[in-house]
Design a protein around this motif. Structure first.
Motif, PDB file in Angstrom:
ATOM      1  N   ALA A 105      47.690  95.667 -49.101  1.00 58.72           N
ATOM      2  CA  ALA A 105      48.535  95.115 -48.045  1.00 58.72           C
ATOM      3  C   ALA A 105      48.666  93.603 -48.266  1.00 58.72           C
ATOM      4  O   ALA A 105      47.763  92.981 -48.838  1.00 58.72           O
ATOM      5  N   PRO A 106      49.757  93.023 -47.775  1.00 62.53           N
ATOM      6  CA  PRO A 106      50.961  93.719 -47.302  1.00 62.53           C
ATOM      7  C   PRO A 106      51.852  94.125 -48.477  1.00 62.53           C
ATOM      8  O   PRO A 106      52.255  93.284 -49.278  1.00 62.53           O
ATOM      9  N   LEU A 107      52.157  95.424 -48.562  1.00 63.02           N
ATOM     10  CA  LEU A 107      52.952  95.934 -49.677  1.00 63.02           C
ATOM     11  C   LEU A 107      54.422  95.542 -49.578  1.00 63.02           C
ATOM     12  O   LEU A 107      55.147  95.593 -50.570  1.00 63.02           O
ATOM     13  N   VAL A 108      54.852  95.145 -48.401  1.00 62.85           N
ATOM     14  CA  VAL A 108      56.235  94.713 -48.247  1.00 62.85           C
ATOM     15  C   VAL A 108      56.508  93.421 -49.010  1.00 62.85           C
ATOM     16  O   VAL A 108      57.661  93.004 -49.165  1.00 62.85           O
ATOM     17  N   ALA A 109      55.458  92.789 -49.539  1.00 61.54           N
ATOM     18  CA  ALA A 109      55.623  91.502 -50.225  1.00 61.54           C
ATOM     19  C   ALA A 109      56.566  91.590 -51.417  1.00 61.54           C
ATOM     20  O   ALA A 109      57.355  90.658 -51.661  1.00 61.54           O
ATOM     21  N   LEU A 110      56.511  92.667 -52.180  1.00 61.75           N
ATOM     22  CA  LEU A 110      57.402  92.785 -53.337  1.00 61.75           C
ATOM     23  C   LEU A 110      58.854  92.850 -52.880  1.00 61.75           C
ATOM     24  O   LEU A 110      59.733  92.200 -53.459  1.00 61.75           O
ATOM     25  N   PHE A 111      59.105  93.633 -51.848  1.00 63.95           N
ATOM     26  CA  PHE A 111      60.452  93.699 -51.271  1.00 63.95           C
ATOM     27  C   PHE A 111      60.905  92.311 -50.843  1.00 63.95           C
ATOM     28  O   PHE A 111      62.022  91.878 -51.146  1.00 63.95           O
ATOM     29  N   ASP A 112      60.038  91.590 -50.126  1.00 64.86           N
ATOM     30  CA  ASP A 112      60.374  90.240 -49.661  1.00 64.86           C
ATOM     31  C   ASP A 112      60.710  89.320 -50.825  1.00 64.86           C
ATOM     32  O   ASP A 112      61.687  88.557 -50.785  1.00 64.86           O
ATOM     33  N   ALA A 113      59.874  89.372 -51.873  1.00 62.26           N
ATOM     34  CA  ALA A 113      60.066  88.469 -53.007  1.00 62.26           C
ATOM     35  C   ALA A 113      61.385  88.741 -53.732  1.00 62.26           C
ATOM     36  O   ALA A 113      62.073  87.806 -54.170  1.00 62.26           O
ATOM     37  N   LEU A 114      61.751  90.012 -53.867  1.00 63.25           N
ATOM     38  CA  LEU A 114      63.012  90.355 -54.524  1.00 63.25           C
ATOM     39  C   LEU A 114      64.206  90.009 -53.641  1.00 63.25           C
ATOM     40  O   LEU A 114      65.223  89.490 -54.116  1.00 63.25           O
ATOM     41  N   TRP A 115      64.084  90.300 -52.355  1.00 64.66           N
ATOM     42  CA  TRP A 115      65.183  90.110 -51.409  1.00 64.66           C
ATOM     43  C   TRP A 115      65.497  88.625 -51.177  1.00 64.66           C
ATOM     44  O   TRP A 115      66.658  88.224 -51.129  1.00 64.66           O
ATOM     45  N   LEU A 116      64.464  87.813 -51.037  1.00 65.15           N
ATOM     46  CA  LEU A 116      64.653  86.411 -50.660  1.00 65.15           C
ATOM     47  C   LEU A 116      64.684  85.460 -51.854  1.00 65.15           C
ATOM     48  O   LEU A 116      64.813  84.246 -51.664  1.00 65.15           O
ATOM     49  N   ARG A 117      64.571  85.992 -53.051  1.00 60.24           N
ATOM     50  CA  ARG A 117      64.614  85.119 -54.226  1.00 60.24           C
ATOM     51  C   ARG A 117      65.939  84.345 -54.260  1.00 60.24           C
ATOM     52  O   ARG A 117      67.012  84.898 -54.035  1.00 60.24           O
ATOM     53  N   GLY A 118      65.820  83.057 -54.534  1.00 56.02           N
ATOM     54  CA  GLY A 118      67.008  82.218 -54.611  1.00 56.02           C
ATOM     55  C   GLY A 118      67.378  81.538 -53.315  1.00 56.02           C
ATOM     56  O   GLY A 118      68.328  80.744 -53.284  1.00 56.02           O
ATOM     57  N   ARG A 119      66.638  81.821 -52.225  1.00 55.08           N
ATOM     58  CA  ARG A 119      66.911  81.117 -50.973  1.00 55.08           C
ATOM     59  C   ARG A 119      66.623  79.627 -51.150  1.00 55.08           C
ATOM     60  O   ARG A 119      65.703  79.242 -51.874  1.00 55.08           O
ATOM     61  N   PRO A 120      67.394  78.762 -50.489  1.00 50.55           N
ATOM     62  CA  PRO A 120      67.104  77.324 -50.586  1.00 50.55           C
ATOM     63  C   PRO A 120      65.789  76.986 -49.903  1.00 50.55           C
ATOM     64  O   PRO A 120      65.359  77.665 -48.962  1.00 50.55           O
ATOM     65  N   GLY A 121      65.140  75.944 -50.380  1.00 54.31           N
ATOM     66  CA  GLY A 121      63.862  75.558 -49.801  1.00 54.31           C
ATOM     67  C   GLY A 121      62.788  76.571 -50.118  1.00 54.31           C
ATOM     68  O   GLY A 121      62.815  77.232 -51.152  1.00 54.31           O
TER      69      GLY A 121
ATOM     70  N   ALA B  53      50.478  91.202 -37.654  1.00 57.28           N
ATOM     71  CA  ALA B  53      51.528  90.384 -38.257  1.00 57.28           C
ATOM     72  C   ALA B  53      51.188  90.100 -39.713  1.00 57.28           C
ATOM     73  O   ALA B  53      50.024  89.826 -40.039  1.00 57.28           O
ATOM     74  N   ASN B  54      52.185  90.182 -40.577  1.00 58.63           N
ATOM     75  CA  ASN B  54      51.975  89.828 -41.978  1.00 58.63           C
ATOM     76  C   ASN B  54      53.091  88.927 -42.461  1.00 58.63           C
ATOM     77  O   ASN B  54      54.202  88.927 -41.916  1.00 58.63           O
ATOM     78  N   ALA B  55      52.780  88.138 -43.484  1.00 54.79           N
ATOM     79  CA  ALA B  55      53.737  87.157 -43.989  1.00 54.79           C
ATOM     80  C   ALA B  55      53.738  87.155 -45.501  1.00 54.79           C
ATOM     81  O   ALA B  55      52.719  87.418 -46.146  1.00 54.79           O
ATOM     82  N   THR B  56      54.907  86.862 -46.067  1.00 52.12           N
ATOM     83  CA  THR B  56      55.079  86.620 -47.496  1.00 52.12           C
ATOM     84  C   THR B  56      55.733  85.258 -47.651  1.00 52.12           C
ATOM     85  O   THR B  56      56.781  85.009 -47.039  1.00 52.12           O
ATOM     86  N   VAL B  57      55.128  84.382 -48.422  1.00 48.53           N
ATOM     87  CA  VAL B  57      55.711  83.062 -48.678  1.00 48.53           C
ATOM     88  C   VAL B  57      56.113  83.010 -50.145  1.00 48.53           C
ATOM     89  O   VAL B  57      55.275  83.204 -51.039  1.00 48.53           O
ATOM     90  N   LEU B  58      57.393  82.759 -50.391  1.00 42.26           N
ATOM     91  CA  LEU B  58      57.862  82.693 -51.765  1.00 42.26           C
ATOM     92  C   LEU B  58      57.367  81.428 -52.444  1.00 42.26           C
ATOM     93  O   LEU B  58      57.218  80.379 -51.805  1.00 42.26           O
ATOM     94  N   GLY B  59      57.092  81.545 -53.715  1.00 47.10           N
ATOM     95  CA  GLY B  59      56.611  80.424 -54.513  1.00 47.10           C
ATOM     96  C   GLY B  59      56.265  80.928 -55.890  1.00 47.10           C
ATOM     97  O   GLY B  59      56.567  82.074 -56.244  1.00 47.10           O
ATOM     98  N   ASP B  60      55.636  80.098 -56.662  1.00 50.43           N
ATOM     99  CA  ASP B  60      55.238  80.498 -58.020  1.00 50.43           C
ATOM    100  C   ASP B  60      53.734  80.246 -58.182  1.00 50.43           C
ATOM    101  O   ASP B  60      53.321  79.166 -58.596  1.00 50.43           O
ATOM    102  N   PRO B  61      52.897  81.244 -57.849  1.00 51.81           N
ATOM    103  CA  PRO B  61      53.269  82.598 -57.448  1.00 51.81           C
ATOM    104  C   PRO B  61      53.486  82.702 -55.937  1.00 51.81           C
ATOM    105  O   PRO B  61      53.098  81.802 -55.195  1.00 51.81           O
ATOM    106  N   PRO B  62      54.089  83.823 -55.485  1.00 53.66           N
ATOM    107  CA  PRO B  62      54.178  84.052 -54.045  1.00 53.66           C
ATOM    108  C   PRO B  62      52.804  84.380 -53.469  1.00 53.66           C
ATOM    109  O   PRO B  62      51.876  84.735 -54.214  1.00 53.66           O
ATOM    110  N   VAL B  63      52.676  84.268 -52.160  1.00 54.52           N
ATOM    111  CA  VAL B  63      51.437  84.610 -51.491  1.00 54.52           C
ATOM    112  C   VAL B  63      51.784  85.478 -50.292  1.00 54.52           C
ATOM    113  O   VAL B  63      52.848  85.317 -49.676  1.00 54.52           O
ATOM    114  N   ALA B  64      50.911  86.434 -49.976  1.00 53.51           N
ATOM    115  CA  ALA B  64      51.150  87.310 -48.832  1.00 53.51           C
ATOM    116  C   ALA B  64      49.819  87.685 -48.205  1.00 53.51           C
ATOM    117  O   ALA B  64      48.797  87.771 -48.893  1.00 53.51           O
TER     118      ALA B  64
END
Length: 388
Positions: free
Chosen positions: A145-161, A172-183
């Motif tokens: 968990a959270p397994l939704v992180a991969l979905f989030d990373a693919l879906w939100l890739r390229g967002r500004p900021g 509650a769970n969160a995914t923060v995009l970055g290199d690497p992402p964290v969830a």
């Protein structure tokens, strides 16, 4: 591929079913949502399920009854979605099942249990079923968990900021995009709010509709301080939790000896959810937080969270603003994970779950026509696009 994603979260109220047509195009997963339906648990089944959750003790007969009844309920939801959205035939069903126990010791996940026997789903739909998504990641040393992180990373890739995805369910769970992402799981979403409302109403209400009770109450600083002393909040990601920790018994242990008004308790645990989410995200400095889940329907919670996030210069939005209905997101995410499994592709990000390596997730229950894996693509998808 026509896929149905099934999800029931830690609020234990209903089964969400999303139908989607999913395909691989170049380096992207293309997702076209066909529709969503929701099947509430029957009152008797929901009551038995909640009575069986930690810290309750139960026998194996109860586990068997629940696994069967929940499987039948998931099958009914899948069948309804299949008939309504796809004219009676689908290629795959991805069933998250109903989490009843997430076994965490000293920050490590030892196991997890989701009930809802997939054979009933395969029997009802004739389609192959991918289920038990979390166990493979745990076997590889991850949190599952959270397994939704991969979905989030693919879906939100390229967002500004720097974008962060937030789901406010029971937990509650969160995914923060970055290199690497964290969830990670931030802690309670609606879990303690629901527990406080159920205690105050004698079980007549299961959640704070429109945040009305919290809006009438006042935050009690002493109770809030006791709640914030929970050690989970100080753990570093990757981390996960569940109602094994944040439940009604937990809340009752920290309540003061002198009774507080019910509205004040609800207001306080609502403030706790907003504060702990914002504090968990603050070290990663997201510029936008895109929320989904049942908590987005609580305006008191969302207003408190927006205020907290503004203090760290992050804008709170909902996934609806990006074209993904908040109530669809988790079921759709598991439809995508099932699609990845069917193509022999990993469904988890080791950087997010802490696993030693990426794994193809889930267990397969073949449908009436059997099952053959499609030829895996030469490279994993880099994007997820939602089409109208």
């Amino acid at each position: 591929m026509r896929v149905i994603g099934l999800m029931s979260g830690t609020s234990h109220d209903a089964i969400d079913a999303v139908g989607a047509e999913i395909s691989l195009r170049d380096n992207a997963i293309e997702v076209r949502t066909a529709g969503r339906t929701s099947l509430p648990y029957a009152d008797e089944l929901r009551a038995e399920l909640i009575a069986a959750l930690p810290p309750a003790a139960l026998d194996m007969a109860t586990v068997c009854r629940l696994d069967t009844a929940i499987g039948q309920a998931f099958a009914a939801a899948a069948g309804a979605a299949m008939d309504e959205f796809f004219g009676g035939t689908v290629d795959l069903v991805a069933s998250h099942g109903q989490t009843v126990y997430h076994w965490v010791e000293e920050g490590a996940v030892r196991g997890t249990l989701q009930l809802g026997q997939p054979a009933w789903i395969a029997q009802r739909t004739g389609a192959s079923v991918v289920s038990d998504f979390r166990s493979r990641d745990i076997a590889a040393g991850g949190q599952g968990a959270p397994l939704v992180a991969l979905f989030d990373a693919l879906w939100l890739r390229g967002r500004p900021g720097r974008a962060a995805a937030l789901n406010i369910g029971g937990i509650a769970n969160a995914t923060v995009l970055g290199d690497p992402p964290v969830a990670f799981d931030t802690g309670p979403g609606n879990a303690l709010i629901d527990a406080a409302v159920e205690a105050a109403t004698g079980g007549a209400a299961h959640f704070d509709r429109d945040g009305a009770m919290a809006a009438r109450g006042r935050v009690d600083p002493t109770l809030l301080a006791r709640l914030l002393a929970e050690p989970y909040y100080g753990l570093r990601p990757p981390k996960s939790t569940g109602k094994e920790l944040f439940n009604r018994a937990y809340l009752e242990r920290v309540l003061p000896a002198d009774p507080l008004p019910a509205e004040d308790i609800v207001a306080t645990v609502t403030a706790l959810t907003a504060r702990t989410i914002a504090a968990a995200l603050a070290p990663y400095a997201p510029t936008e937080v895109i929320a989904s889940g049942g908590g987005t329907r609580n305006p008191t919670l969302m207003a408190a969270l927006a205020t907290r996030l503004r203090d760290s210069r992050a804008e709170l939005r909902t996934s609806d603003e990006l074209g993904l209905p908040s109530e669809d997101k988790e079921a759709l995410a598991f439809a995508v994970l099932g699609f990845l499994t069917a193509h022999g592709l990993p469904g988890a990000l080791p950087a997010c779950t802490g696993a030693r390596h990426a794994s193809v997730l889930g267990s397969l229950t073949p449908g009436a026509r059997g099952f053959a894996l499609p030829t895996p693509p030469s490279a994993p998808p880099q994007l997820l696009t939602l089409v109208g």
